[in-house]
Design an enzyme around this catalytic site. Structure first.
Site, PDB file in Angstrom:
ATOM      1  N   LYS A   1       0.850  -1.184   0.000  1.00 40.24           N
ATOM      2  CA  LYS A   1       0.000   0.000   0.000  1.00 40.24           C
ATOM      3  C   LYS A   1       0.886   1.234   0.000  1.00 40.24           C
ATOM      4  O   LYS A   1       1.822   1.331   0.789  1.00 40.24           O
ATOM      5  CB  LYS A   1      -0.932  -0.012   1.212  1.00 40.24           C
ATOM      6  CG  LYS A   1      -2.065  -1.033   1.107  1.00 40.24           C
ATOM      7  CD  LYS A   1      -3.013  -0.930   2.286  1.00 40.24           C
ATOM      8  CE  LYS A   1      -4.222  -1.830   2.106  1.00 40.24           C
ATOM      9  NZ  LYS A   1      -5.128  -1.361   1.030  1.00 40.24           N
TER      10      LYS A   1
ATOM     11  N   LYS B 216     -14.139  -7.353  -4.720  1.00 37.62           N
ATOM     12  CA  LYS B 216     -14.423  -7.524  -3.296  1.00 37.62           C
ATOM     13  C   LYS B 216     -15.920  -7.795  -3.140  1.00 37.62           C
ATOM     14  O   LYS B 216     -16.733  -6.860  -3.153  1.00 37.62           O
ATOM     15  CB  LYS B 216     -14.026  -6.269  -2.512  1.00 37.62           C
ATOM     16  CG  LYS B 216     -12.533  -5.953  -2.487  1.00 37.62           C
ATOM     17  CD  LYS B 216     -12.279  -4.742  -1.592  1.00 37.62           C
ATOM     18  CE  LYS B 216     -10.781  -4.523  -1.353  1.00 37.62           C
ATOM     19  NZ  LYS B 216     -10.167  -3.769  -2.451  1.00 37.62           N
TER      20      LYS B 216
END
Length: 360
Positions: A168, A273
């Site tokens: 990230k 997701k």
């Protein structure tokens, strides 16, 4: 074909505690609220189906202050409904019964009912992850933090045998992030370690292309959501000019016109997701449309507990995925539900010799 039956629904709420402060470009997470949905047939209370509704803070369409009240009302209303406990019937019926803007509730109910239909063994449908204990390759996730914390995570993931690392980015200085990626590349080639980065929309359209160029020099496999969602023309231009593949993530959330988005933006990959997209049926449709357009895809969890993670893993397996998925979140919490899910050498496994904890 099974006989239609009425069911009883209830839920248990748990606040999960992170083992560390989980940094993202949208802030730091310390806790996570999840709702475990229980489904049972009053005529056979020995068999229970479990699902998970877990709206993600500041991201899920159904993350709202009155979520628990909405969940409660939804489950009460379903106590009056007759269900046919067969996969296709369950998914189609829930598509009609649960609104599109309540994606985590729909996903939790899909999982609970499919589990119930398969005998309450945490198996949802035919898949090699559960049926053959076949491991699914996953990426090792590097959370945002200061340089030393991120470097510590990198060394740990490499020592644990991951051959796909996802970092990230967007929280600390970009040059420091480049240096961390260079650290990995100085030790491993792109054939030895696949590198992914996730910007969570942290770049501006003005400087995104320049930053993508810097990242491409390090043989990055893909970047997730370089600019924030909703900037379709800017994202389209970026996907056309990018020196490295772009994967849409937040861009898919709340989108009903899937074909329009994919045909307009033409991304190289999409990230799925199920909790955020509306569950199993919606995710399967995204996969179908992506494959028809030669767009790559992979699936990731949205920080669910092990109940949700198990469901997403089985879905990924049933869709015959071959590349690393984002399913390494089971160890994030001090108080996650005990489960047969284990990570070994960069893969997630379902260990049938291990037992599930009781969702209370």
């Amino acid at each position: 074909m099974t006989s239609p039956t009425t069911l009883c629904f209830s839920y248990t709420k748990r606040t999960l505690n992170f083992r560390f402060e989980a940094g993202t470009s949208r802030g730091v997470l310390k806790t996570r609220e999840v709702y475990w949905i229980k489904a049972l047939d009053s005529a056979n209370r020995d068999i229970v189906g479990w699902g998970e509704a877990a709206p993600l803070v500041k991201l899920s369409p159904d993350h709202r202050e009155d979520f628990e009240e909405i969940l409660k009302k939804t489950l009460v209303s379903l106590n009056e409904v007759t269900f046919e406990l067969e996969e296709k019937a369950i998914l189609n019926q829930l598509e009609d019964l649960v609104p599109f803007d309540l994606p985590s509730i729909r996903f939790g109910l899909e999982t609970a009912l499919l589990d119930l239909a398969c005998g309450g063994k945490k198996r949802l449908f035919s898949n090699r992850f559960f049926d053959a204990q076949e491991g699914i390759p996953i990426n090792g996730l590097i959370w945002m933090g200061d340089r030393d914390f991120m470097l510590e995570q990198i060394d740990q993931k490499l020592s644990e045998g991951f051959d796909c690392i996802k970092m990230k980015i967007g929280a600390i200085d970009f040059e420091q992030e480049i240096a961390l990626l260079q650290y990995i590349r100085s030790r491993f080639t792109k054939d030895q370690i696949v590198l992914r980065v996730d910007a969570n929309g942290a770049f501006s359209p003005k400087d995104a292309l320049k930053k993508l160029g810097r990242l491409a020099e390090l043989d990055i496999q893909s970047i997730e959501q370089p600019i924030r969602a909703g900037q379709f023309q800017e994202m389209k231009a970026l996907c056309e000019a990018t020196p490295l593949p772009i994967a849409l993530d937040e861009e898919l959330i709340g989108v009903a016109e899937k074909k329009t988005l994919l045909d307009t933006v033409r991304p190289q990959h999409i990230i799925l997701k199920p909790t955020l997209l509306g569950g199993i049926l919606e995710t399967r449709e995204w996969v179908k449309l992506a494959e028809e357009r030669s767009i790559g895809w992979w699936m990731t969890s949205a920080l669910e507990s092990n109940i949700g993670l198990n469901a997403i893993s089985q879905l990924a397996s049933a869709l015959a995925t071959k590349i690393p998925q984002g399913l390494g979140t089971g160890k994030l919490y001090h108080n996650n539900l005990a489960s047969p899910l284990e990570i070994e050498s960069g893969k997630i496994f379902y260990k049938t010799e291990k037992s599930w904890g009781e969702p209370v």
